[in-house]
Design a protein around this motif. Structure first.
Motif, PDB file in Angstrom:
ATOM      1  N   PRO A 192     -11.541 -22.910  23.255  1.00 29.99           N
ATOM      2  CA  PRO A 192     -12.435 -23.978  23.719  1.00 29.99           C
ATOM      3  C   PRO A 192     -13.535 -23.475  24.652  1.00 29.99           C
ATOM      4  CG  PRO A 192     -10.147 -24.661  23.874  1.00 29.99           C
ATOM      5  CD  PRO A 192     -10.124 -23.203  23.559  1.00 29.99           C
ATOM      6  N   VAL A 193     -13.171 -22.521  25.523  1.00 29.20           N
ATOM      7  CA  VAL A 193     -14.159 -21.870  26.376  1.00 29.20           C
ATOM      8  C   VAL A 193     -14.109 -20.380  26.053  1.00 29.20           C
ATOM      9  CG1 VAL A 193     -14.912 -21.347  28.726  1.00 29.20           C
ATOM     10  CG2 VAL A 193     -13.935 -23.588  28.203  1.00 29.20           C
ATOM     11  N   PRO A 194     -14.968 -19.895  25.157  1.00 31.00           N
ATOM     12  CA  PRO A 194     -14.945 -18.476  24.806  1.00 31.00           C
ATOM     13  C   PRO A 194     -15.441 -17.608  25.955  1.00 31.00           C
ATOM     14  CG  PRO A 194     -16.779 -19.575  23.726  1.00 31.00           C
ATOM     15  CD  PRO A 194     -15.972 -20.651  24.389  1.00 31.00           C
ATOM     16  N   LEU A 195     -14.832 -16.434  26.089  1.00 31.53           N
ATOM     17  CA  LEU A 195     -15.231 -15.455  27.088  1.00 31.53           C
ATOM     18  C   LEU A 195     -15.846 -14.271  26.354  1.00 31.53           C
ATOM     19  CD1 LEU A 195     -15.192 -14.343  30.035  1.00 31.53           C
ATOM     20  CD2 LEU A 195     -12.919 -13.420  29.523  1.00 31.53           C
ATOM     21  N   THR A 196     -17.122 -14.042  26.576  1.00 28.39           N
ATOM     22  CA  THR A 196     -17.849 -12.938  25.948  1.00 28.39           C
ATOM     23  C   THR A 196     -18.116 -11.889  27.012  1.00 28.39           C
ATOM     24  OG1 THR A 196     -18.937 -14.554  24.517  1.00 28.39           O
ATOM     25  CG2 THR A 196     -19.852 -12.340  24.557  1.00 28.39           C
ATOM     26  N   GLU A 197     -17.743 -10.623  26.755  1.00 29.83           N
ATOM     27  CA  GLU A 197     -17.827  -9.599  27.793  1.00 29.83           C
ATOM     28  C   GLU A 197     -18.651  -8.396  27.341  1.00 29.83           C
ATOM     29  OE1 GLU A 197     -14.105  -8.724  29.955  1.00 29.83           O
ATOM     30  OE2 GLU A 197     -13.169 -10.105  28.538  1.00 29.83           O
ATOM     31  N   PHE A 198     -19.448  -7.886  28.288  1.00 23.30           N
ATOM     32  CA  PHE A 198     -20.219  -6.659  28.106  1.00 23.30           C
ATOM     33  C   PHE A 198     -20.024  -5.778  29.332  1.00 23.30           C
ATOM     34  CE2 PHE A 198     -22.330  -9.915  25.628  1.00 23.30           C
ATOM     35  CZ  PHE A 198     -22.718  -9.270  24.464  1.00 23.30           C
ATOM     36  N   GLN A 199     -20.247  -4.477  29.152  1.00 25.44           N
ATOM     37  CA  GLN A 199     -20.220  -3.543  30.272  1.00 25.44           C
ATOM     38  C   GLN A 199     -21.619  -2.984  30.455  1.00 25.44           C
ATOM     39  OE1 GLN A 199     -17.313  -3.234  31.896  1.00 25.44           O
ATOM     40  NE2 GLN A 199     -18.154  -1.907  33.502  1.00 25.44           N
ATOM     41  N   GLN A 200     -22.217  -3.268  31.610  1.00 23.25           N
ATOM     42  CA  GLN A 200     -23.537  -2.732  31.936  1.00 23.25           C
ATOM     43  C   GLN A 200     -23.383  -1.740  33.081  1.00 23.25           C
ATOM     44  OE1 GLN A 200     -26.587  -4.883  34.142  1.00 23.25           O
ATOM     45  NE2 GLN A 200     -27.988  -4.644  32.405  1.00 23.25           N
ATOM     46  N   GLY A 201     -23.364  -0.456  32.740  1.00 19.07           N
ATOM     47  CA  GLY A 201     -23.102   0.546  33.763  1.00 19.07           C
ATOM     48  C   GLY A 201     -21.715   0.348  34.337  1.00 19.07           C
ATOM     49  N   GLY A 202     -21.632   0.226  35.663  1.00 21.59           N
ATOM     50  CA  GLY A 202     -20.343   0.010  36.311  1.00 21.59           C
ATOM     51  C   GLY A 202     -19.946  -1.442  36.436  1.00 21.59           C
ATOM     52  N   ASP A 203     -20.795  -2.364  35.988  1.00 22.86           N
ATOM     53  CA  ASP A 203     -20.533  -3.802  36.153  1.00 22.86           C
ATOM     54  C   ASP A 203     -20.029  -4.439  34.868  1.00 22.86           C
ATOM     55  OD1 ASP A 203     -21.559  -3.360  38.651  1.00 22.86           O
ATOM     56  OD2 ASP A 203     -23.357  -4.589  38.377  1.00 22.86           O
ATOM     57  N   ARG A 204     -19.116  -5.368  35.008  1.00 24.81           N
ATOM     58  CA  ARG A 204     -18.717  -6.218  33.890  1.00 24.81           C
ATOM     59  C   ARG A 204     -19.579  -7.471  33.926  1.00 24.81           C
ATOM     60  NH1 ARG A 204     -14.035  -6.487  31.157  1.00 24.81           N
ATOM     61  NH2 ARG A 204     -14.306  -4.235  31.269  1.00 24.81           N
ATOM     62  N   VAL A 205     -20.155  -7.808  32.803  1.00 27.19           N
ATOM     63  CA  VAL A 205     -20.993  -9.004  32.686  1.00 27.19           C
ATOM     64  C   VAL A 205     -20.376  -9.898  31.624  1.00 27.19           C
ATOM     65  CG1 VAL A 205     -23.292  -9.905  32.244  1.00 27.19           C
ATOM     66  CG2 VAL A 205     -23.030  -7.652  33.298  1.00 27.19           C
ATOM     67  N   ALA A 206     -20.090 -11.131  31.973  1.00 22.61           N
ATOM     68  CA  ALA A 206     -19.426 -12.057  31.052  1.00 22.61           C
ATOM     69  C   ALA A 206     -20.254 -13.331  30.908  1.00 22.61           C
ATOM     70  CB  ALA A 206     -18.023 -12.392  31.545  1.00 22.61           C
ATOM     71  N   LEU A 207     -20.064 -13.988  29.778  1.00 25.51           N
ATOM     72  CA  LEU A 207     -20.746 -15.239  29.482  1.00 25.51           C
ATOM     73  C   LEU A 207     -19.693 -16.263  29.064  1.00 25.51           C
ATOM     74  CD1 LEU A 207     -23.775 -16.114  29.359  1.00 25.51           C
ATOM     75  CD2 LEU A 207     -23.653 -15.748  26.899  1.00 25.51           C
ATOM     76  N   VAL A 208     -19.752 -17.466  29.631  1.00 24.32           N
ATOM     77  CA  VAL A 208     -18.801 -18.523  29.285  1.00 24.32           C
ATOM     78  C   VAL A 208     -19.537 -19.833  29.076  1.00 24.32           C
ATOM     79  CG1 VAL A 208     -16.833 -17.490  30.503  1.00 24.32           C
ATOM     80  CG2 VAL A 208     -18.354 -19.047  31.731  1.00 24.32           C
ATOM     81  N   TRP A 209     -19.019 -20.668  28.179  1.00 26.94           N
ATOM     82  CA  TRP A 209     -19.508 -22.033  28.030  1.00 26.94           C
ATOM     83  C   TRP A 209     -18.410 -22.857  27.375  1.00 26.94           C
ATOM     84  CZ3 TRP A 209     -21.512 -18.137  24.812  1.00 26.94           C
ATOM     85  CH2 TRP A 209     -21.244 -18.279  23.436  1.00 26.94           C
ATOM     86  N   ASN A 210     -18.509 -24.159  27.495  1.00 28.23           N
ATOM     87  CA  ASN A 210     -17.531 -25.063  26.889  1.00 28.23           C
ATOM     88  C   ASN A 210     -17.965 -25.360  25.463  1.00 28.23           C
ATOM     89  OD1 ASN A 210     -15.694 -27.009  26.171  1.00 28.23           O
ATOM     90  ND2 ASN A 210     -16.436 -28.566  27.601  1.00 28.23           N
ATOM     91  N   GLN A 211     -17.313 -24.722  24.507  1.00 25.32           N
ATOM     92  CA  GLN A 211     -17.634 -24.911  23.102  1.00 25.32           C
ATOM     93  C   GLN A 211     -16.907 -26.114  22.519  1.00 25.32           C
ATOM     94  OE1 GLN A 211     -19.908 -23.399  21.388  1.00 25.32           O
ATOM     95  NE2 GLN A 211     -19.447 -24.254  19.383  1.00 25.32           N
ATOM     96  N   LYS A 212     -15.891 -26.608  23.237  1.00 26.78           N
ATOM     97  CA  LYS A 212     -15.056 -27.686  22.707  1.00 26.78           C
ATOM     98  C   LYS A 212     -15.810 -28.997  22.583  1.00 26.78           C
ATOM     99  CE  LYS A 212     -10.617 -30.035  23.304  1.00 26.78           C
ATOM    100  NZ  LYS A 212      -9.397 -30.169  24.128  1.00 26.78           N
ATOM    101  N   ASP A 213     -16.469 -29.403  23.662  1.00 24.56           N
ATOM    102  CA  ASP A 213     -17.163 -30.694  23.632  1.00 24.56           C
ATOM    103  C   ASP A 213     -18.388 -30.723  24.534  1.00 24.56           C
ATOM    104  OD1 ASP A 213     -16.084 -30.854  26.193  1.00 24.56           O
ATOM    105  OD2 ASP A 213     -14.411 -32.098  25.539  1.00 24.56           O
ATOM    106  N   ALA A 214     -18.720 -29.584  25.163  1.00 20.90           N
ATOM    107  CA  ALA A 214     -19.921 -29.438  26.001  1.00 20.90           C
ATOM    108  C   ALA A 214     -19.846 -30.220  27.304  1.00 20.90           C
ATOM    109  CB  ALA A 214     -21.186 -29.825  25.239  1.00 20.90           C
ATOM    110  N   MET A 215     -18.699 -30.880  27.601  1.00 21.36           N
ATOM    111  CA  MET A 215     -18.552 -31.577  28.868  1.00 21.36           C
ATOM    112  C   MET A 215     -18.194 -30.579  29.964  1.00 21.36           C
ATOM    113  SD  MET A 215     -16.475 -34.979  27.617  1.00 21.36           S
ATOM    114  CE  MET A 215     -16.598 -35.744  29.226  1.00 21.36           C
ATOM    115  N   GLU A 216     -18.213 -31.027  31.208  1.00 23.67           N
ATOM    116  CA  GLU A 216     -17.836 -30.156  32.316  1.00 23.67           C
ATOM    117  C   GLU A 216     -16.319 -30.046  32.384  1.00 23.67           C
ATOM    118  OE1 GLU A 216     -18.020 -30.973  36.878  1.00 23.67           O
ATOM    119  OE2 GLU A 216     -19.951 -30.076  36.304  1.00 23.67           O
ATOM    120  N   ARG A 217     -15.828 -28.829  32.282  1.00 24.91           N
ATOM    121  CA  ARG A 217     -14.384 -28.580  32.299  1.00 24.91           C
ATOM    122  C   ARG A 217     -14.063 -27.471  33.285  1.00 24.91           C
ATOM    123  NH1 ARG A 217     -11.163 -30.675  28.387  1.00 24.91           N
ATOM    124  NH2 ARG A 217     -12.228 -31.938  26.835  1.00 24.91           N
ATOM    125  N   PRO A 218     -12.860 -27.511  33.886  1.00 26.41           N
ATOM    126  CA  PRO A 218     -12.485 -26.465  34.838  1.00 26.41           C
ATOM    127  C   PRO A 218     -11.908 -25.242  34.141  1.00 26.41           C
ATOM    128  CG  PRO A 218     -10.764 -28.125  34.750  1.00 26.41           C
ATOM    129  CD  PRO A 218     -11.855 -28.603  33.825  1.00 26.41           C
TER     130      PRO A 218
END
Length: 223
Positions: free
Chosen positions: A120-146
């Motif tokens: 429902p909330v996919p976690l997409t991860e990349f490594q930029q140098g020494g940092d982890r960079v992630a992207l998240v969003w609510n794919q289930k229904d686009a509402m605000e979810r914890p």
């Protein structure tokens, strides 16, 4: 749209694999979203663009070509005239700002974890140098979810898709996500992350099924 693109790509993966091709050999030569309708279409262009790019690059696709940078013309009724992330009169659209921050976040980065749309909330991860960079969003229904993210040391910075800082979190902290992508940058981290999602309070009261959600214990709160 992103929802139309994803099942098409899932079919493509199977065909490519059958003939021995890998995602790293692929280039998407045209993807975009017209803002011909104005209004909501102007702001929808930005999250659609970022989701498409993240989804494909996280799988190792070596290039994604945007259609296009500058809109082709001024006709308010012609969809082909409004695919640009910069308007015909050189007015900057929100998608331009989102794309600019996307490049800042992922320039030179390598994919770590592909976008898993079974979650429902996919976690997409990349490594930029020494940092982890992630992207998240609510794919289930686009509402605000914890959700809460854990497994990392120190603090992580959460920003919206335009680069505006939203909050800083520590491992195990909860924060809300919506249908608009949020960026998470974790300095000096190259380990395993764990993302857990909860249900809306109304769903708990109404007894709605959790589905694929890992329901969180009520030991934390979201501002």
């Amino acid at each position: 749209s992103f929802e139309e693109m994803e099942p098409a790509w899932e079919r493509y993966w199977a065909v490519f694999s059958k003939y021995g091709y890998k995602e790293t050999q692929l280039i998407d030569t045209e993807t975009g979203w017209t803002t011909v309708a104005g209004g909501a279409a102007i702001t929808n262009q930005a999250p659609i663009l970022i989701k498409k790019y993240a989804y494909q690059l996280s799988r190792g696709v070596q290039g994604v070509m945007l259609y296009d940078l500058l809109s082709d013309g001024p006709d308010p009724k012609e969809g082909e005239h409004h695919y640009g992330i910069v308007s015909w009169d050189r007015t900057i659209k929100p998608a331009y700002a989102a794309y600019n921050f996307f490049i800042h976040q992922l320039g030179g980065a390598k994919p770590v974890a592909a976008t898993d749309l079974r979650q429902p909330v996919p976690l997409t991860e990349f490594q930029q140098g020494g940092d982890r960079v992630a992207l998240v969003w609510n794919q289930k229904d686009a509402m605000e979810r914890p959700v809460r993210l854990s497994g990392f040391p120190g603090e992580a910075q959460v920003c919206d898709l335009y680069g505006n800082p939203l909050r800083k979190i520590k491992s195990g902290d909860g924060f809300p996500v919506t249908g608009l992508p949020s960026w998470i940058r974790i300095p000096g981290f190259n380990g395993a992350l764990k993302l857990e999602g909860g249900r809306l309070s109304a769903e708990v009261v109404l007894g709605a099924p959790a589905g694929e959600w890992a329901e969180l214990k009520p030991t934390w709160s979201v501002d």
